[in-house]
Design a protein around this motif. Structure first.
Motif, PDB file in Angstrom:
ATOM      1  N   THR A   1       0.762  -1.216   0.096  1.00  0.00           N
ATOM      2  CA  THR A   1      -0.132   0.099  -0.140  1.00  0.00           C
ATOM      3  C   THR A   1       0.800   1.271   0.047  1.00  0.00           C
ATOM      4  N   ILE A   2       1.794   1.110   0.732  1.00  0.00           N
ATOM      5  CA  ILE A   2       2.951   2.306   0.980  1.00  0.00           C
ATOM      6  C   ILE A   2       3.485   2.500  -0.723  1.00  0.00           C
ATOM      7  N   ILE A   3       4.155   1.641  -1.193  1.00  0.00           N
ATOM      8  CA  ILE A   3       4.795   1.540  -2.333  1.00  0.00           C
ATOM      9  C   ILE A   3       3.720   2.228  -3.632  1.00  0.00           C
ATOM     10  N   ILE A   4       2.580   1.428  -3.449  1.00  0.00           N
ATOM     11  CA  ILE A   4       1.675   1.916  -4.632  1.00  0.00           C
ATOM     12  C   ILE A   4       1.156   3.381  -4.435  1.00  0.00           C
ATOM     13  N   THR A   5       1.093   3.793  -3.320  1.00  0.00           N
ATOM     14  CA  THR A   5       0.499   5.075  -2.778  1.00  0.00           C
ATOM     15  C   THR A   5       1.791   6.042  -3.381  1.00  0.00           C
ATOM     16  N   VAL A   6       2.985   5.843  -2.830  1.00  0.00           N
ATOM     17  CA  VAL A   6       3.972   6.776  -3.026  1.00  0.00           C
ATOM     18  C   VAL A   6       4.242   6.831  -4.654  1.00  0.00           C
ATOM     19  N   ILE A   7       4.128   5.790  -5.701  1.00  0.00           N
ATOM     20  CA  ILE A   7       4.057   5.863  -6.899  1.00  0.00           C
ATOM     21  C   ILE A   7       3.093   6.530  -7.649  1.00  0.00           C
ATOM     22  N   ALA A   8       1.924   6.476  -7.166  1.00  0.00           N
ATOM     23  CA  ALA A   8       0.557   6.897  -7.636  1.00  0.00           C
ATOM     24  C   ALA A   8       0.447   8.472  -7.218  1.00  0.00           C
ATOM     25  N   ASP A   9       0.714   8.698  -6.188  1.00  0.00           N
ATOM     26  CA  ASP A   9       0.414  10.285  -5.630  1.00  0.00           C
ATOM     27  C   ASP A   9       1.766  11.234  -6.074  1.00  0.00           C
ATOM     28  N   HIS A  10       1.615  12.118  -6.883  1.00  0.00           N
ATOM     29  CA  HIS A  10       2.614  12.885  -7.388  1.00  0.00           C
ATOM     30  C   HIS A  10       2.998  13.964  -6.120  1.00  0.00           C
ATOM     31  N   ARG A  11       2.084  14.092  -5.099  1.00  0.00           N
ATOM     32  CA  ARG A  11       2.494  14.790  -4.094  1.00  0.00           C
ATOM     33  C   ARG A  11       3.391  14.057  -3.029  1.00  0.00           C
ATOM     34  N   LEU A  12       3.785  12.908  -3.141  1.00  0.00           N
ATOM     35  CA  LEU A  12       4.536  12.171  -2.409  1.00  0.00           C
ATOM     36  C   LEU A  12       5.926  12.068  -3.153  1.00  0.00           C
ATOM     37  N   HIS A  13       6.171  12.420  -4.452  1.00  0.00           N
ATOM     38  CA  HIS A  13       7.378  12.206  -4.965  1.00  0.00           C
ATOM     39  C   HIS A  13       8.218  13.358  -4.453  1.00  0.00           C
ATOM     40  N   THR A  14       8.793  13.006  -3.013  1.00  0.00           N
ATOM     41  CA  THR A  14       9.717  13.748  -2.455  1.00  0.00           C
ATOM     42  C   THR A  14      10.925  12.723  -2.023  1.00  0.00           C
ATOM     43  N   PRO A  15      11.902  13.139  -1.763  1.00  0.00           N
ATOM     44  CA  PRO A  15      13.144  12.302  -1.085  1.00  0.00           C
ATOM     45  C   PRO A  15      12.592  11.313  -0.052  1.00  0.00           C
TER      46      PRO A  15
ATOM     47  N   LYS B   1      -1.583   9.010   5.214  1.00  0.00           N
ATOM     48  CA  LYS B   1      -2.870   8.781   5.428  1.00  0.00           C
ATOM     49  C   LYS B   1      -4.001   9.419   4.503  1.00  0.00           C
ATOM     50  N   LYS B   2      -3.672  10.704   4.132  1.00  0.00           N
ATOM     51  CA  LYS B   2      -4.314  11.332   3.178  1.00  0.00           C
ATOM     52  C   LYS B   2      -4.093  10.794   1.908  1.00  0.00           C
ATOM     53  N   ALA B   3      -2.870  10.708   1.549  1.00  0.00           N
ATOM     54  CA  ALA B   3      -2.741  10.079   0.149  1.00  0.00           C
ATOM     55  C   ALA B   3      -3.305   8.701  -0.106  1.00  0.00           C
ATOM     56  N   ILE B   4      -3.345   7.890   0.860  1.00  0.00           N
ATOM     57  CA  ILE B   4      -4.044   6.571   0.806  1.00  0.00           C
ATOM     58  C   ILE B   4      -5.401   6.719   0.488  1.00  0.00           C
ATOM     59  N   ARG B   5      -6.031   7.799   1.373  1.00  0.00           N
ATOM     60  CA  ARG B   5      -7.209   8.000   1.217  1.00  0.00           C
ATOM     61  C   ARG B   5      -7.647   8.455  -0.433  1.00  0.00           C
ATOM     62  N   ARG B   6      -6.955   9.240  -0.787  1.00  0.00           N
ATOM     63  CA  ARG B   6      -6.963   9.835  -2.126  1.00  0.00           C
ATOM     64  C   ARG B   6      -6.924   8.810  -3.284  1.00  0.00           C
ATOM     65  N   LEU B   7      -5.922   7.671  -3.042  1.00  0.00           N
ATOM     66  CA  LEU B   7      -5.898   6.739  -3.820  1.00  0.00           C
ATOM     67  C   LEU B   7      -7.111   5.709  -3.924  1.00  0.00           C
TER      68      LEU B   7
END
Length: 315
Positions: free
Chosen positions: A45-59, A296-302
């Motif tokens: 869930t973490i891996i997919i969320t980070v890949i799918a949500d551009h707001r999480l494209h940070t170091p 948590k917000k990114a997971i809810r958006r996904l």
């Protein structure tokens, strides 16, 4: 007869497993099966969320996704053996498979410990050099930290297995554990192992202690910096660092207990092994997702996007 012929005498090891109590085995199987499935679901869930949500494209989230991948990989080395062992009286494993299991376990585990040091560097730069954070922690640096962690794990594992393969195994082949690991296997060697044990403790246990001290000092400096200088986003910074300190302690303390001492059997060995081979990999994503509001917000958006796309497909 040369050493190679001695080694060839043992063709398999017998793993006695976690317990011999049949009723307890059934309960433990269900418990650890849920733990294993939760580990996969949480980390993917973490891996997919980070890949799918551009707001999480940070170091920070790039490193977090890589930690999740390490957790999945690490749990997949020993958890299946734990589960299969709970379904049978005992389990056998060939000599070569045992060596491979130890290699990948120390390879991935070693990479994880080095990787946590890289995450501490990321937090140090984020707190102490906030204006230059994205410049310093650019894509190349992040990829470099990940590559160095995997390289460190590979070197550590290669040294451990290289030392072990020099020993002759010519008789006893019963391991009172649910997986193959250096402290148990080395005791089955048909020769004096004191010098090799010291070398392995230095390569494993002492290295863990040095990394643990480095991480504690790093996070202490970061926490002091947050309290004294950071005004905006102080709570978020403290929460992030607190989360990473918990993860570090959960992994390092049981591992140091196992590897930073002479390889003798203690009553708590199996409990400590279960914790850092199976349990901690499940707790990592829980700790991060429960304490990280942005995740948590990114997971809810996904989830919302997935549900919306399904409804649109049906209509």
């Amino acid at each position: 007869m040369d050493q190679q012929n001695f080694t060839a005498r043992v063709t398999e090891f017998v793993l006695l497993g976690l317990t011999q109590n049949h009723q307890l085995k059934n309960f433990l199987f269900m418990f650890f099966f849920i733990v294993y499935v939760t580990t996969w679901l949480g980390n993917f869930t973490i891996i997919i969320t980070v890949i799918a949500d551009h707001r999480l494209h940070t170091p920070m989230y790039f490193l977090l996704a890589n930690l999740a991948f390490l957790d999945v990989s690490d749990s997949s080395v020993n958890a299946p053996n734990l589960l299969s062992g709970l379904l049978s009286k005992y389990k056998t494993i060939s000599f070569n498979d045992c060596i491979l299991q130890m290699f990948f376990f120390h390879f991935i585990g070693g990479a994880m410990f080095f990787f946590l040091a890289g995450m501490a560097i990321d937090r140090y730069v984020a707190i102490c050099k906030p204006l230059r954070y994205l410049i310093i922690m650019n894509r190349g640096v992040c990829v470099g930290l990940v590559a160095l962690a995997w390289l460190g794990g590979f070197v550590h594992s290669a040294v451990q297995i290289g030392l072990l393969l020099q020993l002759p195994f010519c008789g006893p082949n019963i391991l009172d554990n649910f997986y193959c690991d250096v402290p148990q296997v080395i005791k089955l060697a048909c020769t004096d192992t004191h010098l090799v044990e010291l070398q392995m403790v230095f390569n494993g246990g002492i290295l863990l202690i040095i990394l643990f001290i480095f991480l504690l000092i790093s996070y202490a400096i970061i926490l002091v910096k947050i309290r004294s200088h950071v005004m905006e986003g102080k709570h978020k910074a403290l929460s992030t660092c607190g989360t990473q300190i918990i993860v570090v302690c959960l992994l390092f303390i049981p591992s140091i207990f196992i590897y930073a001492r002479p390889f003798k059997k203690f009553p708590l060995d199996k409990a400590a092994s279960v914790f850092f081979t199976v349990i901690s990999q499940m707790l990592n994503p829980m700790i991060y997702t429960l304490r990280n509001a942005e995740m948590k917000k990114a997971i809810r958006r996904l989830v919302s996007r997935m549900l919306f796309s399904q409804r649109k497909t049906k209509t």
